[in-house]
Design an enzyme around this catalytic site. Structure first.
Site, PDB file in Angstrom:
ATOM      1  N   GLU A  20       0.882  -1.182   0.000  1.00 30.19           N
ATOM      2  CA  GLU A  20       0.000   0.000   0.000  1.00 30.19           C
ATOM      3  C   GLU A  20       0.917   1.228   0.000  1.00 30.19           C
ATOM      4  O   GLU A  20       1.022   1.945   0.985  1.00 30.19           O
ATOM      5  CB  GLU A  20      -0.907  -0.014   1.253  1.00 30.19           C
ATOM      6  CG  GLU A  20      -1.942   1.104   1.282  1.00 30.19           C
ATOM      7  CD  GLU A  20      -2.748   1.118   2.601  1.00 30.19           C
ATOM      8  OE1 GLU A  20      -2.468   0.291   3.488  1.00 30.19           O
ATOM      9  OE2 GLU A  20      -3.656   1.969   2.725  1.00 30.19           O
ATOM     10  N   HIS A  22      -4.805  -4.426  -0.602  1.00 34.37           N
ATOM     11  CA  HIS A  22      -4.330  -3.353  -1.487  1.00 34.37           C
ATOM     12  C   HIS A  22      -3.457  -3.869  -2.637  1.00 34.37           C
ATOM     13  O   HIS A  22      -3.866  -3.878  -3.774  1.00 34.37           O
ATOM     14  CB  HIS A  22      -3.587  -2.245  -0.721  1.00 34.37           C
ATOM     15  CG  HIS A  22      -4.458  -1.508   0.227  1.00 34.37           C
ATOM     16  ND1 HIS A  22      -5.372  -0.562  -0.191  1.00 34.37           N
ATOM     17  CD2 HIS A  22      -4.590  -1.590   1.583  1.00 34.37           C
ATOM     18  CE1 HIS A  22      -6.008  -0.088   0.859  1.00 34.37           C
ATOM     19  NE2 HIS A  22      -5.569  -0.697   1.947  1.00 34.37           N
TER      20      HIS A  22
HETATM   21 ZN    ZN Z   1      -6.891  -1.863   5.283  1.00 33.69          ZN
END
Ligand code: ZN
Ligand code: NAG
Ligand code: NAG
Ligand code: NAG
Ligand code: NAG
Ligand code: NAG
Length: 510
Positions: free
Chosen positions: A349, A374
């Site tokens: 992320e 992510h």
């Molecule tokens: Zn999260």
């Protein structure tokens, strides 16, 4: 003039005929067809009714996108989510998506799921004290003035509200502590990632201080399920640190208690809404904590999983990845745990290529993560992408979260576009919808469909994304097939509704 125009046309015609080889158009079509077939949803076959509904959907989608293509300054999705959030409801595409069954939410954090308007309602509960310190608020339920020291003094929220002169203004101010969203467009564009995470953490602590009181947590949980259900979500996997709850008399509950509260609350909700499938927990610990804390959290996960095997799905580490420890710090303990406990790790992320956060993707894959939270950085790593495809690891993509938490500004450049084009196992989720006052999942579907996916992406992609959210859930086969039958039933109703509802139909379809 006329002759000139005619000559130019004839000239053009001969050039066209002379320079485009016979089979060029066929090859061009074949390449584009191949891309369509490869993309998420490309292999879905629509029946007659679905085809009609798709035409309606695509008419609206094309209309809305065409307007922006010619006037890019009006293209909302290249702006911050907060700048157009309040207009989303006006979109016909959105209205269709809102009513669409969406399967499951597989990436969401337990304390940040509920809309702040409802959190404000929960501050009307009796015995709530507040204390303001700098930019923060502390909340505590107590029969007498809380003893724990606080910069400013503690006061009953009911008194503060009453003496404020305008309860609506008071509540609006209170709500600002529970969400990052500002309707008046305070400049959220291009806030750096650390600054926005700092604000985000403040929101988290304010909410946590409200919902740590057991009776409020029970209401919080019920309202949360109701919102997700009304957004056409039938099953949820929530990440939770299972912190301790308290009672008015000072009693403190252990982690197991909160797990049970989630279970009991969900069971009650299912009694009233029998087509809701349920909830599972992915236990979490903050990634900045010590190795001992993580070991302790894994032990708790192991214990609770033994006691409540249907409730506990697995384990994850949370918190801002750039500032926490990299997964590589935890390789010995996570690789020991992974045979017993499924891992659903946040990884990649980040927009920082080649950093430890970025390399979390390698470890998430090697540690056998069942899905990746992510995976924003994945497109920059072709080998990791191949490994992910080979191991069939799903990506939990949260587009609005990535905008609000400052990873991407114009969602047309979000890597999800590539994941969708490659037909990767993608599920859409919302991460912390309450923290940005979003709908549980519909806003994320809408932004992904209109702002990220191809202009040509249609109902088949939306349907595949919903199906993926069931396929890649941690449900056992029995419950998966029950979820599928609930989904299919709702899907048929949804299609009929799109076709028959005059509201959507006020559109010419061939
Ligand atoms: Zn999260
Ligand atoms: C959208 O624009 C394209 C050309 O850019 C055009 O072919 C199409 O007819 C337009 N569709 C609508 C619904 O306006
Ligand atoms: C885009 O935003 C403008 C104003 O900010 C609004 O009028 C319009 O309806 C929005 N369009 C969509 C598709 O959300
Ligand atoms: C609000 O304050 C007034 C006086 O300041 C008082 O008479 C009234 O009872 C209060 N109401 C509540 C709900 O506390
Ligand atoms: C959950 O329900 C069980 C069975 O009714 C009950 O024994 C238990 O105390 C409840 N736990 C919580 C945390 O509400
Ligand atoms: C975790 O569990 C292991 C084995 O069950 C045990 O040896 C260890 O002491 C526990 N660690 C913590 C921090 O509780």
């Amino acid at each position: 003039m006329q002759t000139l125009a005619c000559t130019t046309l004839c000239l053009l015609a001969t050039i066209t005929a002379r320079t485009i080889p016979d089979d060029y158009h066929n090859e061009r079509r074949a390449l584009l067809d191949e891309e369509t077939l490869t993309a998420v949803g490309g292999k879905q076959k629509l029946n007659d009714e679905e085809t009609l509904a798709n035409e309606i959907l695509m008419k609206w989608k094309t209309d809305e996108l065409n307007a922006s293509y010619l006037n890019p300054q009006h293209f909302n999705f290249s702006k911050h989510y907060f700048s157009y959030k309040k207009d989303i409801e006006k979109s016909k595409v959105y209205q269709i998506i809102r009513s669409m069954p969406k399967g499951s939410v597989l990436h969401v954090h337990s304390s940040l799921m509920l809309h702040p308007d409802i959190l404000v309602k929960l501050t009307y509960e009796e015995y709530l004290y507040a204390c303001y310190t700098n930019d923060n608020i502390k909340l505590q339920f107590s029969k007498a003035v809380p003893e724990r020291p606080c910069g400013n003094k503690w006061a009953l929220v009911s008194d503060l509200r009453n003496s404020s002169g305008d309860p609506d203004v008071f509540d609006a101010h209170l709500r600002d502590y529970f969400t990052l969203y500002r309707a008046d467009g305070e400049d959220y564009d291009f806030v750096d990632i650390n600054t926005v995470w700092e604000r985000f953490n403040k929101v988290y602590y304010a909410i946590k201080s409200l919902i740590s009181y057991r009776p409020v947590r029970e209401k919080y949980w019920y309202e949360t399920l109701k919102q997700f259900y009304n957004d056409n979500v039938m099953y949820i996997e929530i990440r939770t640190g299972l912190h301790s709850l308290y009672e008015l008399d000072g009693t403190k509950h252990n982690k197991r208690y909160l797990a049970e509260l989630y279970k009991n609350g969900t069971d009650k909700f299912i009694e009233e809404h029998p087509d809701f499938i349920g909830v599972k927990l992915i236990l979490t610990r903050h990634r900045a904590q010590s190795i001992d804390h993580i070991v302790d959290a894994i032990n708790t996960t192991r214990e609770l999983k033994a006691e409540m095997p249907d409730l506990i799905a697995g384990f994850d580490l949370v918190g801002q990845e750039d500032l926490g420890r990299p997964l590589s710090d935890f390789i010995p303990i996570l690789s020991e745990a992974k045979d017993e406990i499924n891992l659903y790790l946040h990884a990649g992320e980040t927009a920082w290529l080649g950093t430890s956060t970025d390399e979390n993707l390698v470890d998430a894959i090697l540690l056998g993560s069942k899905r990746i939270g992510h995976g924003y950085a994945l497109t920059k790593h072709p080998s990791l992408m191949s490994a992910l495809i080979k191991k069939n690891i799903a990506l939990e993509v949260n587009v609005i979260s990535n905008v609000v938490l400052s990873l991407v500004h114009d969602v047309r450049n979000h890597p999800l576009a590539t994941y969708l084009a490659l037909g990767l196992p993608v599920v859409l989720s919302s991460d912390d919808p309450g923290a940005w006052s979003a709908e549980p999942l519909s806003h994320d579907f809408f932004v992904a469909f209109m702002g990220v996916a191809s202009k040509r992406a249609d109902l088949r992609m939306l349907k595949q994304l919903a199906i993926n959210s069931i396929v890649y859930s941690s449900l056992d086969e029995d419950r998966k097939s029950r979820l599928f039958s609930v989904f299919n039933e709702r899907w048929d109703k949804f299609i009929k509704n799109v076709i028959c509802n005059k509201f959507y139909r006020d559109v010419e379809v061939s």
